[in-house]
Design an enzyme around this catalytic site. Sequence first.
Site, short mmCIF file in Angstrom:
data_model
loop_
_atom_site.label_atom_id
_atom_site.label_comp_id
_atom_site.label_asym_id
_atom_site.label_seq_id
_atom_site.Cartn_x
_atom_site.Cartn_y
_atom_site.Cartn_z
N GLU A 127 -4.64 -28.48 -78.26
CA GLU A 127 -6.09 -28.58 -78.03
C GLU A 127 -6.91 -27.63 -78.89
O GLU A 127 -7.95 -27.11 -78.45
CB GLU A 127 -6.41 -28.35 -76.56
CG GLU A 127 -5.78 -29.40 -75.65
CD GLU A 127 -6.22 -29.29 -74.20
OE1 GLU A 127 -6.59 -28.19 -73.79
OE2 GLU A 127 -6.18 -30.31 -73.50
N GLU A 174 -1.44 -35.53 -72.24
CA GLU A 174 -1.76 -34.91 -70.94
C GLU A 174 -2.81 -35.74 -70.22
O GLU A 174 -3.64 -36.41 -70.87
CB GLU A 174 -2.34 -33.50 -71.13
CG GLU A 174 -1.36 -32.45 -71.57
CD GLU A 174 -2.01 -31.08 -71.72
OE1 GLU A 174 -2.88 -30.73 -70.90
OE2 GLU A 174 -1.66 -30.38 -72.68
C1 GAL Z 1 -5.03 -28.86 -70.73
C2 GAL Z 1 -4.07 -27.87 -71.41
C3 GAL Z 1 -2.91 -27.51 -70.53
C4 GAL Z 1 -3.37 -27.21 -69.14
C5 GAL Z 1 -4.10 -28.40 -68.63
C6 GAL Z 1 -4.50 -28.24 -67.20
O1 GAL Z 1 -6.27 -28.84 -71.31
O2 GAL Z 1 -3.60 -28.42 -72.59
O3 GAL Z 1 -2.21 -26.45 -71.05
O4 GAL Z 1 -4.20 -26.10 -69.18
O5 GAL Z 1 -5.25 -28.61 -69.40
O6 GAL Z 1 -4.92 -29.46 -66.71
#
Ligand code: GAL
Length: 777
Positions: free
Chosen positions: A364, A436
């Site tokens: 990110e 994710e």
């Molecule tokens: C994302 C990040 C992860 C974790 C996640 C929580 O933005 O890549 O490491 O923090 O959010 O939902």
Amino acid sequence: MNDFSNFGWKFIKGFKDEYKTGDIRDGELVDIPHAPVEVPVSYFDEKDYQGIFTYAKEFKIDRIKDNEVAILTFEAIMVKARVYVNGVDYGEHVSGWVPLSLEIQKDLKEGENNIVVVVDSKEDENIPPFGGSIDYLTFAGIYRPVHLEVIPKTYFKNAYIHADSKGKIKISQEIVNPTKRDSINYQIFDGEKLVKSTKDAEFGIEKPHLWDTNDPHLYRLIIELNSENGHYEKEIKFGFRDVKFTEHGFFLNGQKLKLLGLNRHQNYPYVGPSLPKSAQEDDANIIKFDFGCNVVRTSHYPQSEDFLNRCDEIGLLVLDEIPGWQFVSKKASWRNNYYFFLREMILKERNHPSVISYGTRIDESDDDHDLYSKGYEIAHTLDPYRQTLGVRNYKTSECIEDIYAFNDFSGNSIYHGLDDPKSVKGGKGKPKLVTENNGHMFSTKYFDHADRRKENALRHLRVINDAYKYDDICGELGWCAFDYNTHKAFGSNDHICHHGVANIFRNPKESAYAFASQRDDKIVMEVINPPYVGDYSENLLHPLIVLTNCDYVELFKNGEFVKRFYPNKKDWLNLPHAPIYIDDFIGERFNEPQIKENIRGKIKDLLNIAATRGMASFTIKDYIKYGPAFLKSKMSMPEMGFLMGKYFSGQGLDVPNIWQVKGFKNDKEVTWKEFAPATKFHYAYKVSNNVLENKETYDVARVAISFLDEYENEAHYSQNVINFETAGPIEVIGPKQIAIIGDTSVYVRSKETKSPQKATLKIKTSLGVDTIEFGVK
Ligand code: GAL
């Protein structure tokens, strides 16, 4: 002799000059992997484990000959380490998540020696992921095993084998201290059978047995090097397979495969990542065999070889990743460490058939043309065969990597799981992958209210549904497998991100079944909102949602057939296995001759609505539809209440109130569950392995502890105190007395033994004492 081992290191907090030579009188004896500071499960300060720690190991070794070298390898130390060999300073090195290897023969002597390691675990802005904020913790310590090998001075390193589905093989290695008479021989074994022996680095074998997720067949390569300095050989396990991410999906050996998986942090309770092989393997097993996933992302750093080896063995695909979190520094030192990590990660991981892509972009992070262009070049130079992955959380950005991965947090449970990949404007023409989703958008604690746990499962299911809907998306990985400890700025102010489909002790939440129910290799059936009406507002019996891969389920009440229900394909069109909604609790057993036949149907529907939606939800339309039938039935309110008790709640009736759900596959009953008001409770245990084997280091087992009712359902809100007592060469990791809500697990480790012994773990609760037996070898 060489009695160097992971057992029996001296450990002390801090560093003093006299420690350099191993003079640590007050140190305690510890074994590696080791956590210098054991933290509570939650509510602590991340500064507690950031500091300087000294480790020392005394060992005996034979004289090292002139044609030999001694290589000391730490698989990982968080985050930097200065090493002394018999007092000689070998400098400070960054390790973090990648091995640190040093040639130390020149300072070793025959007989007694010592190695001292000064660990600096402070967050250092010259090293990724540090410099910004980070949603995970980098626990201190020598947290993966350490080895000392004495080998011929002429040896090879960085051996790499690439093998494809046609049986083509290409091998390379770097010879250290070459001599004039070096000769290399390659042997390929299938099990114990020698398939090929050759001096060529490029060759082929006929009809290879392919490696894939269902049949992860591994071969062995033995590389032998004969030189003027002797014979050196090494074995590498590998697999024949083709991996391709395309604009139209992911292909393994030419077959399209929807990637379905989870992200993993290497974070266990109390000791962070400091657990050995069996625990690492257990995590891979849980993700593959319990959750039914085919892929895992090593978010956000390279993970242990034991974890990756297990992924190779069981056919769990891996997306690995460079250390980082959102932040990219302009500092040259930081950027050099990024390149260093990238190189070391690829050198460490490129022989694993399970690894299908390298995450070369900091998770990110913003665009950084120079950094990522150079990263791309490093990755492709070290491994021309694997595509690289760049994970971002926005839809437009420069895509230097081969795969445009994006974290899509747009989902909700009812209507929307993922955005249409067409709306992702970055990485035109490149493969798309969702790395994710969910996570912080719907953080759900293991002990949250039933409604939230159900909703959490449905949100994951909706994402899976959409991953199938958008045929071109390579797949999706949910955030995340296990709850993890985090910095104070994140989580529920308790230093935990409750984002896992399992808690930090690896006990599954309802959301784990969103993944598990999509598989075909094992029957899964989980009611994610059990019919304990008092747990829901207004005492309602909500339609039961069954996450299952069964063809249909049948509902029974007190042994009497109610109705058969089929998967809800209407709302869940794209899932391999849509959930089944049980929304009629009266079904075929409505037997009320006092109600006239022509209105019985309407009265039955009316009762179902009253039970599942509540009287207060009746609309004008409902009144118009059911009012006349109700009036004609001449039923009084008490009479209606009696029917509600009879068909739903059991209230006011002295009969059991057992709801039974049976699952069917190919018209055969394959599984069942029953739910009823419970009065008797017991503990149940599942042990990951009963035989603990001390090999290169100690071994661990996970004992999952459940508190169940007489229907074998989890007493989800039970509050208990548990005491652990051990006898024999084992120890409990973490506190010996814990207070728990619902299920938990405990990790047990072996201690060094001279001969095989028996050991016991006694679990003392208000119900008595249970004993679990272990063998320790
Ligand atoms: C994302 C990040 C992860 C974790 C996640 C929580 O933005 O890549 O490491 O923090 O959010 O939902």
